[in-house]
Design a protein around this motif. Structure first.
Motif, PDB file in Angstrom:
ATOM      1  N   MET A   1      19.595 -33.539   7.198  1.00  0.00           N
ATOM      2  CA  MET A   1      18.120 -32.791   7.454  1.00  0.00           C
ATOM      3  C   MET A   1      18.127 -31.291   7.096  1.00  0.00           C
ATOM      4  N   GLU A   2      18.897 -30.870   5.873  1.00  0.00           N
ATOM      5  CA  GLU A   2      18.967 -29.521   5.711  1.00  0.00           C
ATOM      6  C   GLU A   2      17.811 -29.191   5.331  1.00  0.00           C
ATOM      7  N   GLY A   3      17.390 -27.707   5.690  1.00  0.00           N
ATOM      8  CA  GLY A   3      16.272 -27.063   5.380  1.00  0.00           C
ATOM      9  C   GLY A   3      15.061 -27.447   6.487  1.00  0.00           C
ATOM     10  N   VAL A   4      15.233 -28.394   7.367  1.00  0.00           N
ATOM     11  CA  VAL A   4      14.109 -29.086   8.429  1.00  0.00           C
ATOM     12  C   VAL A   4      14.483 -28.477   9.511  1.00  0.00           C
ATOM     13  N   SER A   5      13.549 -27.801  10.306  1.00  0.00           N
ATOM     14  CA  SER A   5      13.661 -27.376  11.722  1.00  0.00           C
ATOM     15  C   SER A   5      13.800 -28.670  12.498  1.00  0.00           C
ATOM     16  N   VAL A   6      14.635 -28.636  13.495  1.00  0.00           N
ATOM     17  CA  VAL A   6      14.905 -29.655  14.143  1.00  0.00           C
ATOM     18  C   VAL A   6      14.687 -29.251  15.686  1.00  0.00           C
ATOM     19  N   ARG A   7      13.792 -30.009  16.142  1.00  0.00           N
ATOM     20  CA  ARG A   7      13.426 -29.846  17.756  1.00  0.00           C
ATOM     21  C   ARG A   7      14.526 -30.526  18.843  1.00  0.00           C
ATOM     22  N   LYS A   8      14.760 -29.825  19.722  1.00  0.00           N
ATOM     23  CA  LYS A   8      15.558 -30.249  20.795  1.00  0.00           C
ATOM     24  C   LYS A   8      15.177 -31.447  21.698  1.00  0.00           C
ATOM     25  N   ILE A   9      15.911 -32.656  21.507  1.00  0.00           N
ATOM     26  CA  ILE A   9      15.351 -33.613  22.353  1.00  0.00           C
ATOM     27  C   ILE A   9      16.469 -33.953  23.298  1.00  0.00           C
ATOM     28  N   PRO A 137       6.900 -36.001  19.635  1.00  0.00           N
ATOM     29  CA  PRO A 137       7.110 -37.126  18.797  1.00  0.00           C
ATOM     30  C   PRO A 137       6.904 -38.370  19.309  1.00  0.00           C
ATOM     31  N   ILE A 138       6.366 -39.307  18.428  1.00  0.00           N
ATOM     32  CA  ILE A 138       6.355 -40.796  18.984  1.00  0.00           C
ATOM     33  C   ILE A 138       6.467 -41.634  17.885  1.00  0.00           C
ATOM     34  N   GLY A 139       7.406 -42.684  18.114  1.00  0.00           N
ATOM     35  CA  GLY A 139       7.810 -43.455  16.984  1.00  0.00           C
ATOM     36  C   GLY A 139       8.000 -45.224  17.379  1.00  0.00           C
ATOM     37  N   VAL A 140       8.006 -46.071  16.379  1.00  0.00           N
ATOM     38  CA  VAL A 140       8.321 -47.335  16.794  1.00  0.00           C
ATOM     39  C   VAL A 140       9.561 -47.684  16.066  1.00  0.00           C
ATOM     40  N   LEU A 141      10.593 -48.369  16.550  1.00  0.00           N
ATOM     41  CA  LEU A 141      11.592 -49.122  15.840  1.00  0.00           C
ATOM     42  C   LEU A 141      11.176 -50.526  15.267  1.00  0.00           C
ATOM     43  N   ASN A 142      11.133 -50.506  13.949  1.00  0.00           N
ATOM     44  CA  ASN A 142      10.701 -51.544  13.227  1.00  0.00           C
ATOM     45  C   ASN A 142      11.711 -52.578  12.858  1.00  0.00           C
ATOM     46  N   ILE A 143      12.212 -53.181  13.779  1.00  0.00           N
ATOM     47  CA  ILE A 143      13.141 -54.361  13.702  1.00  0.00           C
ATOM     48  C   ILE A 143      12.805 -55.265  12.891  1.00  0.00           C
ATOM     49  N   ASN A 144      13.308 -55.705  11.854  1.00  0.00           N
ATOM     50  CA  ASN A 144      12.946 -56.891  11.122  1.00  0.00           C
ATOM     51  C   ASN A 144      11.479 -56.916  10.723  1.00  0.00           C
ATOM     52  N   THR A 176      15.961 -48.040  11.653  1.00  0.00           N
ATOM     53  CA  THR A 176      17.313 -47.979  12.221  1.00  0.00           C
ATOM     54  C   THR A 176      17.211 -46.873  13.340  1.00  0.00           C
ATOM     55  N   ALA A 177      17.913 -46.820  14.235  1.00  0.00           N
ATOM     56  CA  ALA A 177      17.621 -46.179  15.467  1.00  0.00           C
ATOM     57  C   ALA A 177      18.130 -44.654  14.943  1.00  0.00           C
ATOM     58  N   ASP A 178      19.209 -44.476  14.158  1.00  0.00           N
ATOM     59  CA  ASP A 178      19.755 -43.172  13.670  1.00  0.00           C
ATOM     60  C   ASP A 178      18.309 -42.412  12.944  1.00  0.00           C
ATOM     61  N   GLU A 179      17.778 -43.138  11.978  1.00  0.00           N
ATOM     62  CA  GLU A 179      16.721 -42.719  11.312  1.00  0.00           C
ATOM     63  C   GLU A 179      15.628 -42.427  11.977  1.00  0.00           C
ATOM     64  N   LEU A 180      15.329 -43.069  13.168  1.00  0.00           N
ATOM     65  CA  LEU A 180      14.158 -42.795  13.847  1.00  0.00           C
ATOM     66  C   LEU A 180      14.434 -41.402  14.576  1.00  0.00           C
ATOM     67  N   VAL A 181      15.441 -41.478  15.380  1.00  0.00           N
ATOM     68  CA  VAL A 181      15.711 -40.271  16.115  1.00  0.00           C
ATOM     69  C   VAL A 181      15.762 -38.890  15.034  1.00  0.00           C
ATOM     70  N   ASP A 182      16.458 -39.063  13.964  1.00  0.00           N
ATOM     71  CA  ASP A 182      16.099 -37.950  12.883  1.00  0.00           C
ATOM     72  C   ASP A 182      14.850 -37.725  12.752  1.00  0.00           C
ATOM     73  N   LYS A 183      13.892 -38.474  12.680  1.00  0.00           N
ATOM     74  CA  LYS A 183      12.365 -38.406  12.495  1.00  0.00           C
ATOM     75  C   LYS A 183      11.649 -37.652  13.542  1.00  0.00           C
ATOM     76  N   LEU A 184      12.196 -37.991  14.600  1.00  0.00           N
ATOM     77  CA  LEU A 184      11.638 -37.457  15.685  1.00  0.00           C
ATOM     78  C   LEU A 184      11.979 -36.012  15.923  1.00  0.00           C
ATOM     79  N   GLN A 185      13.277 -35.819  15.726  1.00  0.00           N
ATOM     80  CA  GLN A 185      13.768 -34.512  15.664  1.00  0.00           C
ATOM     81  C   GLN A 185      12.956 -33.522  14.778  1.00  0.00           C
ATOM     82  N   ALA A 186      12.627 -34.177  13.634  1.00  0.00           N
ATOM     83  CA  ALA A 186      12.025 -33.260  12.517  1.00  0.00           C
ATOM     84  C   ALA A 186      10.535 -33.243  12.571  1.00  0.00           C
ATOM     85  N   PHE A 187      10.146 -33.869  13.482  1.00  0.00           N
ATOM     86  CA  PHE A 187       8.680 -33.803  13.728  1.00  0.00           C
ATOM     87  C   PHE A 187       7.835 -32.709  14.017  1.00  0.00           C
ATOM     88  N   ARG A 188       6.819 -32.336  13.243  1.00  0.00           N
ATOM     89  CA  ARG A 188       5.901 -31.060  13.234  1.00  0.00           C
ATOM     90  C   ARG A 188       4.676 -31.672  13.882  1.00  0.00           C
TER      91      ARG A 188
END
Length: 216
Positions: A1-9, A137-144, A176-188
């Protein structure tokens, strides 16, 4: 996530239910989400109890010694309807009071596969973001591919101009959970200028604030 501001969750609210679903992949993914939250030192807010995917997520977070808070309507605690909450429990009078408290106490939201109750919570939180009641930020974990149909419907609503492209960005998805949390942290968050008068700030205390109380 280089160059992307990360919100504190620090706290994530997970919307899920007392069912485990047909596919064991849902259970495994719920446990893994709890493990990811625990390893990232993120606390859990959820609907309380220990059944189904709610129990999977909360147990995994607690095993990593992170705080777990269950917010549950008092009616659900009668006769131990949903099981004992894993962690601290707050009892509220109504479903709407629970959702408002979840919004206030959480920094982000994740929905897991489930039925009408979880979908209601998910879309209520999205609509509140659209109205600038919150900017989390709001996300869905799209399992299968569970949410594929839902995401396609939302995109269809955008094409038919019932949902704006700006509002579409509110709903995040990942497999995946890791990808989703990363996206939540990068959300603007991008607020709608037309709804800015609904936002309350210390410098403009007279602005209108929506009443979230449900009256029947």
């Amino acid at each position: 996530m280089e160059g992307v501001s990360v919100r504190k969750i620090k706290k994530i609210c997970v919307f899920c239910g007392a069912n485990s679903g047909k596919d064991v992949a849902f259970v495994n993914a719920a446990f893994h989400l709890g493990e990811v939250l625990g390893k990232r030192k993120i606390d859990l807010v959820y609907g309380g109890g220990k059944l189904g995917l709610m129990g999977c997520v909360s147990t995994a977070v607690a095993q990593h010694e992170r705080q777990v808070l269950g917010i549950i309507p008092s009616a659900f605690t009668v006769n131990n309807l949903v099981g004992e909450t894993c962690g601290k429990e707050i009892k509220v009078a109504t479903m709407q009071e629970r959702l408002v408290m979840m919004m206030e106490l959480s920094d982000a939201f994740i929905a897991l596969p489930d039925g009408f109750g979880t979908l209601e919570e998910l879309f209520q939180m999205i609509s509140w973001a659209q109205l600038s009641i919150h900017n989390k930020p709001i996300g869905v974990l799209n399992i299968n591919g569970f949410f594929n149909g839902l995401l396609s419907f939302v995109d269809h609503a955008v094409k038919q101009e019932f949902i704006t492209p700006r509002a579409r960005k509110i709903l995040i998805s990942a497999t995946t959970a890791d990808e989703l949390v990363d996206k939540l942290q990068a959300f603007r968050f991008e607020s709608d200028p037309a709804l800015s008068k609904l936002k309350r700030s210390p410098s403009s205390s007279q602005k209108e604030k929506l009443d979230l109380t449900l009256r029947l």
